[in-house]
Design a protein around this motif. Structure first.
Motif, PDB file in Angstrom:
ATOM      1  N   GLU A  19       0.855  -1.190   0.000  1.00 33.12           N
ATOM      2  CA  GLU A  19       0.000   0.000   0.000  1.00 33.12           C
ATOM      3  C   GLU A  19       0.891   1.239   0.000  1.00 33.12           C
ATOM      4  O   GLU A  19       1.720   1.395   0.893  1.00 33.12           O
ATOM      5  CB  GLU A  19      -0.867  -0.035   1.258  1.00 33.12           C
ATOM      6  N   PRO A  20       0.751   2.141  -0.991  1.00 30.70           N
ATOM      7  CA  PRO A  20       1.622   3.324  -0.991  1.00 30.70           C
ATOM      8  C   PRO A  20       1.264   4.281   0.144  1.00 30.70           C
ATOM      9  O   PRO A  20       0.110   4.353   0.564  1.00 30.70           O
ATOM     10  CB  PRO A  20       1.360   3.964  -2.351  1.00 30.70           C
ATOM     11  N   LEU A  21       2.268   4.980   0.647  1.00 26.73           N
ATOM     12  CA  LEU A  21       2.012   5.955   1.712  1.00 26.73           C
ATOM     13  C   LEU A  21       1.495   7.254   1.105  1.00 26.73           C
ATOM     14  O   LEU A  21       0.605   7.901   1.650  1.00 26.73           O
ATOM     15  CB  LEU A  21       3.306   6.237   2.488  1.00 26.73           C
ATOM     16  N   LEU A  22       2.088   7.599  -0.043  1.00 24.84           N
ATOM     17  CA  LEU A  22       1.694   8.834  -0.716  1.00 24.84           C
ATOM     18  C   LEU A  22       1.405   8.539  -2.179  1.00 24.84           C
ATOM     19  O   LEU A  22       2.141   7.794  -2.823  1.00 24.84           O
ATOM     20  CB  LEU A  22       2.814   9.867  -0.628  1.00 24.84           C
ATOM     21  N   GLU A  23       0.314   9.110  -2.673  1.00 28.62           N
ATOM     22  CA  GLU A  23       0.002   8.963  -4.089  1.00 28.62           C
ATOM     23  C   GLU A  23      -0.239  10.331  -4.697  1.00 28.62           C
ATOM     24  O   GLU A  23      -1.015  11.124  -4.164  1.00 28.62           O
ATOM     25  CB  GLU A  23      -1.277   8.139  -4.270  1.00 28.62           C
ATOM     26  N   SER A  47       3.698   7.281  -7.022  1.00 28.48           N
ATOM     27  CA  SER A  47       3.388   6.914  -5.652  1.00 28.48           C
ATOM     28  C   SER A  47       4.664   6.566  -4.904  1.00 28.48           C
ATOM     29  O   SER A  47       5.666   6.173  -5.497  1.00 28.48           O
ATOM     30  CB  SER A  47       2.380   5.765  -5.605  1.00 28.48           C
ATOM     31  N   ILE A  48       4.598   6.749  -3.605  1.00 29.03           N
ATOM     32  CA  ILE A  48       5.775   6.557  -2.764  1.00 29.03           C
ATOM     33  C   ILE A  48       5.430   5.529  -1.686  1.00 29.03           C
ATOM     34  O   ILE A  48       4.435   5.681  -0.971  1.00 29.03           O
ATOM     35  CB  ILE A  48       6.208   7.898  -2.136  1.00 29.03           C
ATOM     36  N   GLN A  49       6.249   4.503  -1.597  1.00 30.59           N
ATOM     37  CA  GLN A  49       6.003   3.420  -0.640  1.00 30.59           C
ATOM     38  C   GLN A  49       6.592   3.781   0.734  1.00 30.59           C
ATOM     39  O   GLN A  49       7.528   4.565   0.819  1.00 30.59           O
ATOM     40  CB  GLN A  49       6.661   2.124  -1.134  1.00 30.59           C
ATOM     41  N   PRO A  50       6.051   3.173   1.781  1.00 32.06           N
ATOM     42  CA  PRO A  50       6.622   3.407   3.117  1.00 32.06           C
ATOM     43  C   PRO A  50       8.115   3.093   3.117  1.00 32.06           C
ATOM     44  O   PRO A  50       8.548   2.120   2.499  1.00 32.06           O
ATOM     45  CB  PRO A  50       5.861   2.427   4.015  1.00 32.06           C
ATOM     46  N   GLY A  51       8.886   3.923   3.774  1.00 34.60           N
ATOM     47  CA  GLY A  51      10.313   3.657   3.913  1.00 34.60           C
ATOM     48  C   GLY A  51      11.165   4.062   2.734  1.00 34.60           C
ATOM     49  O   GLY A  51      12.386   3.891   2.768  1.00 34.60           O
ATOM     50  N   GLU A  52      10.537   4.614   1.695  1.00 40.15           N
ATOM     51  CA  GLU A  52      11.330   5.005   0.528  1.00 40.15           C
ATOM     52  C   GLU A  52      11.948   6.374   0.690  1.00 40.15           C
ATOM     53  O   GLU A  52      11.410   7.227   1.383  1.00 40.15           O
ATOM     54  CB  GLU A  52      10.429   5.052  -0.719  1.00 40.15           C
ATOM     55  N   PHE A  53      13.072   6.563   0.026  1.00 41.44           N
ATOM     56  CA  PHE A  53      13.671   7.888  -0.054  1.00 41.44           C
ATOM     57  C   PHE A  53      13.662   8.299  -1.521  1.00 41.44           C
ATOM     58  O   PHE A  53      14.256   7.627  -2.344  1.00 41.44           O
ATOM     59  CB  PHE A  53      15.103   7.869   0.492  1.00 41.44           C
ATOM     60  N   VAL A  54      12.955   9.370  -1.812  1.00 43.33           N
ATOM     61  CA  VAL A  54      12.895   9.829  -3.195  1.00 43.33           C
ATOM     62  C   VAL A  54      13.387  11.261  -3.304  1.00 43.33           C
ATOM     63  O   VAL A  54      13.305  12.028  -2.348  1.00 43.33           O
ATOM     64  CB  VAL A  54      11.462   9.744  -3.782  1.00 43.33           C
ATOM     65  N   SER A  55      13.917  11.582  -4.496  1.00 45.68           N
ATOM     66  CA  SER A  55      14.363  12.958  -4.734  1.00 45.68           C
ATOM     67  C   SER A  55      13.665  13.504  -5.959  1.00 45.68           C
ATOM     68  O   SER A  55      13.352  12.751  -6.888  1.00 45.68           O
ATOM     69  CB  SER A  55      15.862  12.999  -5.006  1.00 45.68           C
ATOM     70  N   PHE A  56      13.430  14.797  -5.950  1.00 42.83           N
ATOM     71  CA  PHE A  56      12.958  15.489  -7.137  1.00 42.83           C
ATOM     72  C   PHE A  56      14.062  16.420  -7.593  1.00 42.83           C
ATOM     73  O   PHE A  56      14.519  17.269  -6.832  1.00 42.83           O
ATOM     74  CB  PHE A  56      11.696  16.303  -6.830  1.00 42.83           C
ATOM     75  N   ARG A  85      -2.093   7.849   2.664  1.00 44.58           N
ATOM     76  CA  ARG A  85      -2.853   6.663   3.070  1.00 44.58           C
ATOM     77  C   ARG A  85      -4.284   6.718   2.538  1.00 44.58           C
ATOM     78  O   ARG A  85      -5.246   6.473   3.277  1.00 44.58           O
ATOM     79  CB  ARG A  85      -2.897   6.520   4.597  1.00 44.58           C
ATOM     80  N   GLY A  86      -4.410   7.098   1.276  1.00 43.29           N
ATOM     81  CA  GLY A  86      -5.719   7.110   0.641  1.00 43.29           C
ATOM     82  C   GLY A  86      -6.554   8.343   0.925  1.00 43.29           C
ATOM     83  O   GLY A  86      -7.586   8.555   0.302  1.00 43.29           O
ATOM     84  N   GLN A  87      -6.108   9.173   1.887  1.00 44.72           N
ATOM     85  CA  GLN A  87      -6.874  10.372   2.238  1.00 44.72           C
ATOM     86  C   GLN A  87      -6.309  11.584   1.508  1.00 44.72           C
ATOM     87  O   GLN A  87      -5.094  11.806   1.527  1.00 44.72           O
ATOM     88  CB  GLN A  87      -6.772  10.635   3.750  1.00 44.72           C
ATOM     89  N   ARG A  88      -7.179  12.350   0.898  1.00 38.69           N
ATOM     90  CA  ARG A  88      -6.725  13.542   0.196  1.00 38.69           C
ATOM     91  C   ARG A  88      -6.089  14.545   1.182  1.00 38.69           C
ATOM     92  O   ARG A  88      -6.640  14.800   2.255  1.00 38.69           O
ATOM     93  CB  ARG A  88      -7.917  14.193  -0.503  1.00 38.69           C
ATOM     94  N   ILE A  89      -4.945  15.079   0.804  1.00 39.52           N
ATOM     95  CA  ILE A  89      -4.279  16.054   1.682  1.00 39.52           C
ATOM     96  C   ILE A  89      -4.840  17.434   1.375  1.00 39.52           C
ATOM     97  O   ILE A  89      -4.646  17.959   0.286  1.00 39.52           O
ATOM     98  CB  ILE A  89      -2.759  16.070   1.440  1.00 39.52           C
ATOM     99  N   ASN A  90      -5.573  18.011   2.324  1.00 42.49           N
ATOM    100  CA  ASN A  90      -6.046  19.378   2.066  1.00 42.49           C
ATOM    101  C   ASN A  90      -5.793  20.338   3.237  1.00 42.49           C
ATOM    102  O   ASN A  90      -6.295  21.442   3.265  1.00 42.49           O
ATOM    103  CB  ASN A  90      -7.523  19.388   1.666  1.00 42.49           C
ATOM    104  N   ARG A  91      -5.041  19.884   4.207  1.00 43.45           N
ATOM    105  CA  ARG A  91      -4.530  20.811   5.230  1.00 43.45           C
ATOM    106  C   ARG A  91      -3.217  20.229   5.757  1.00 43.45           C
ATOM    107  O   ARG A  91      -2.890  19.085   5.460  1.00 43.45           O
ATOM    108  CB  ARG A  91      -5.547  21.013   6.341  1.00 43.45           C
ATOM    109  N   PRO A  92      -2.465  21.041   6.528  1.00 50.10           N
ATOM    110  CA  PRO A  92      -1.139  20.556   6.937  1.00 50.10           C
ATOM    111  C   PRO A  92      -1.199  19.185   7.629  1.00 50.10           C
ATOM    112  O   PRO A  92      -1.978  18.988   8.552  1.00 50.10           O
ATOM    113  CB  PRO A  92      -0.657  21.639   7.899  1.00 50.10           C
ATOM    114  N   LEU A  93      -0.384  18.266   7.153  1.00 47.92           N
ATOM    115  CA  LEU A  93      -0.272  16.956   7.813  1.00 47.92           C
ATOM    116  C   LEU A  93       0.439  17.172   9.138  1.00 47.92           C
ATOM    117  O   LEU A  93       1.220  18.092   9.293  1.00 47.92           O
ATOM    118  CB  LEU A  93       0.570  16.014   6.948  1.00 47.92           C
ATOM    119  N   LYS A  94       0.158  16.309  10.108  1.00 49.59           N
ATOM    120  CA  LYS A  94       0.780  16.519  11.420  1.00 49.59           C
ATOM    121  C   LYS A  94       2.027  15.671  11.626  1.00 49.59           C
ATOM    122  O   LYS A  94       2.816  15.948  12.511  1.00 49.59           O
ATOM    123  CB  LYS A  94      -0.222  16.218  12.532  1.00 49.59           C
TER     124      LYS A  94
END
Lengths: 276, 253
Positions: A19-23, A47-56, A85-94
């Motif tokens: 399950e990806p952490l971020l999509e 999408s980004i999986q748990p534990g991954e390190f990605v760069s842009f 985690r499947g939830q749309r991000i529309n305010r600051p994550l904690k």
């Protein structure tokens, strides 16, 4: 050794079953410019999986920092959506930790208290901050020891060098055990030697924290050194044009920078960066 | 010499030396050019007058200090509240700020006669003038402090899920403290000026009142003695705040 995989990626990540952490789902960004809307980013899907390190990585002005602001929820995506985690991000994550290029430490707090700041705000740490303070201080001290700042706990920000401040800001970004570590060109203002030292420490901290790391950088070696995947962005209107999987063993060392394999990754990314 | 200039005692000793030199030069000029004490009294005669009129000076200085401090405390309360409103609310900023600036451009000496009509020639006009002069720099500095918090600092807190109150507690307030202290030093001097202006126009006591009375009696040395007391009080007030400032915001450089 396997050949580095350089693949064109427009359809998102495939092959990873978890399950990806971020999509990112067709994420775009427009900005008003001289009376018209100008497209900065378009159609970013990954999408980004748990534990991954990605760069842009990408040319300047391609909206790299905007991506980070969208993920953190500080400026949520208006076109397309980013899901945590499947939830749309529309305010600051904690549960994110952020380190900016400017380490922005609070000048009225010493190093230790700067690092402790998130625990005064984020639940569940906040709830019993005064009761657990001794344990929290120990947590902060462990992090500070990892970045070799154990002897500078009582110093104020203006008594530290730029590299030290940045290391402290990394500790602050990680103390509340975030699921996502966001790094916005955090080493951009440091000299080359300090920067490489910071890569090693960042890798160490990230491996301890076992969180997702997202790095925005224009330093391709830095991206290769730290990442599992490097996303290459095109000039404006930018989108992801390449995804490079970095298959170097961890923990990576600075000596690896001299290997053919490392340089192969570096040049394959370098060729794909188009300047405006 | 270099070493002495950097030492702590230099910052105490040198101003005293300068003041002493000024007095000696002044004394010499009065002596050489035979200036009558009616025009410019020599420091020696000012000090003599100071001793002679010590009870009056002390009593009036107490009154001036009292009105200044009451006006100043009022100014802090109103200034800080106004500053917060302007700094945090766009609505308050747009509506109130032009009014404040317009009000601040009115020379306060022009208001004193009105205050005297409303409240009589007593301590109230002096207190109010002190307040009117002092609250503006406080309000502006508080607003400025709140407004200049680095956006990235706020981002760090917002990304942790901090609410408005927490952002203020952890960043807004400490960041604004140096601005408040900078304004307090100015505002204290302003309150002082306000009180003395008012006393010299409409009052029944205070150093400003004493100076007007003394000049009316052609007792110029006494007027100068009162001026010196004023200067000393101003310096003391300023340094008191400088000391408190150093203690509270030791981290600011």
């Amino acid at each position: 050794m396997t050949q580095p995989i350089t693949e064109l990626d427009t359809s998102g990540l495939s092959g990873n079953t978890g399950e990806p952490l971020l999509e990112f789902d067709h994420v775009g960004l427009e900005y008003p410019f001289e009376g018209a809307m100008r497209t900065i980013i378009q159609d970013v899907t990954l999408s980004i999986q748990p534990g991954e390190f990605v760069s842009f990585v990408g040319p300047s002005g391609c909206g790299k920092t905007s991506i980070l602001r969208m993920v953190s929820g500080l400026s949520p995506a208006r076109i397309g959506e980013i899901r945590y985690r499947g939830q749309r991000i529309n305010r600051p994550l904690k549960n994110v930790g952020i380190a900016f290029q400017n380490p922005v430490m609070l000048p009225w707090r010493n190093t230790l208290n700067n690092v402790l700041l998130p625990l005064e705000i984020v639940e569940p740490f906040k709830r019993d901050f005064s009761k657990q303070k001794a344990r929290y201080i120990q947590m902060a001290q462990e992090l500070l020891t990892t970045v070799r700042l154990q002897d500078f706990q009582k110093q104020y920000p203006w008594q530290l060098s730029g590299g030290m401040r940045q290391r402290a800001s990394l500790c602050r970004a990680l103390i509340h055990q975030p699921e996502i570590l966001l790094l916005d060109e955090p080493f951009g203002a440091l000299d080359a030697f300090t920067r490489e030292e910071m890569w090693v420490m960042t890798q160490k901290l990230w491996m301890q924290a076992k969180c997702v790391g997202i790095l925005i950088t224009h330093d391709l070696r830095e991206a290769v050194f730290l990442s599992d995947y490097v996303y290459v962005m095109s000039p404006r209107p930018s989108t992801i044009i390449h995804r490079v999987k970095i298959d170097l063993p961890r923990p990576r060392t600075l000596e690896m920078e001299l290997t053919d394999e490392f340089n192969h990754y570096f040049s394959s990314i370098r060729q794909n960066i188009h300047h405006n | 010499m270099e070493k002495f200039l950097r030492s702590k005692s230099a910052s105490f000793v040198l101003p005293f030396v300068a003041t002493l030199a000024l007095f000696i030069l002044w004394e010499l000029i009065v002596f050489i050019f035979k200036i009558p004490p009616f025009n410019l009294p020599a420091p020696s005669s000012i000090f003599r007058s100071m001793v002679e009129f010590a009870p009056q000076l002390l009593q009036n200085a107490g009154r001036t200090l009292w009105t200044t401090m009451v006006g100043f405390v009022l100014a802090i309360a109103v200034g800080v509240i106004l500053g917060f409103m302007i700094g945090y609310s766009r609505l308050a900023y747009i509506t109130l700020y032009p009014l404040l600036v317009a009000f601040n451009t009115i020379p306060k000496a022009a208001i004193v006669p009105l205050l005297a009509i409303w409240f009589g020639a007593n301590a109230i006009p002096a207190t109010l003038t002190a307040f009117l002069l002092a609250f503006f720099p406080i309000a502006v500095n508080v607003a400025l402090g709140l407004d200049t918090v680095e956006p990235e600092m706020k981002d760090v807190l917002r990304s942790l899920g901090a609410n408005q109150v927490e952002v203020f507690q952890k960043i807004g307030w400490p960041h604004t403290l140096p601005y408040i202290f900078a304004s307090l030093k100015i505002a204290a001097s302003f309150a002082f000026i306000g009180a003395v202006i008012s006393e010299s126009v409409a009052s029944n006591a205070g150093l400003g009142y004493l100076i007007v009375q003394a000049t009316a009696d052609f007792n110029v040395p006494l007027a100068f003695a009162a001026l010196l007391v004023l200067a000393a009080m101003g310096v003391l007030l300023y340094s008191a705040f400088a000391v408190v400032e150093k203690k509270v915001i030791y981290w600011a450089r």
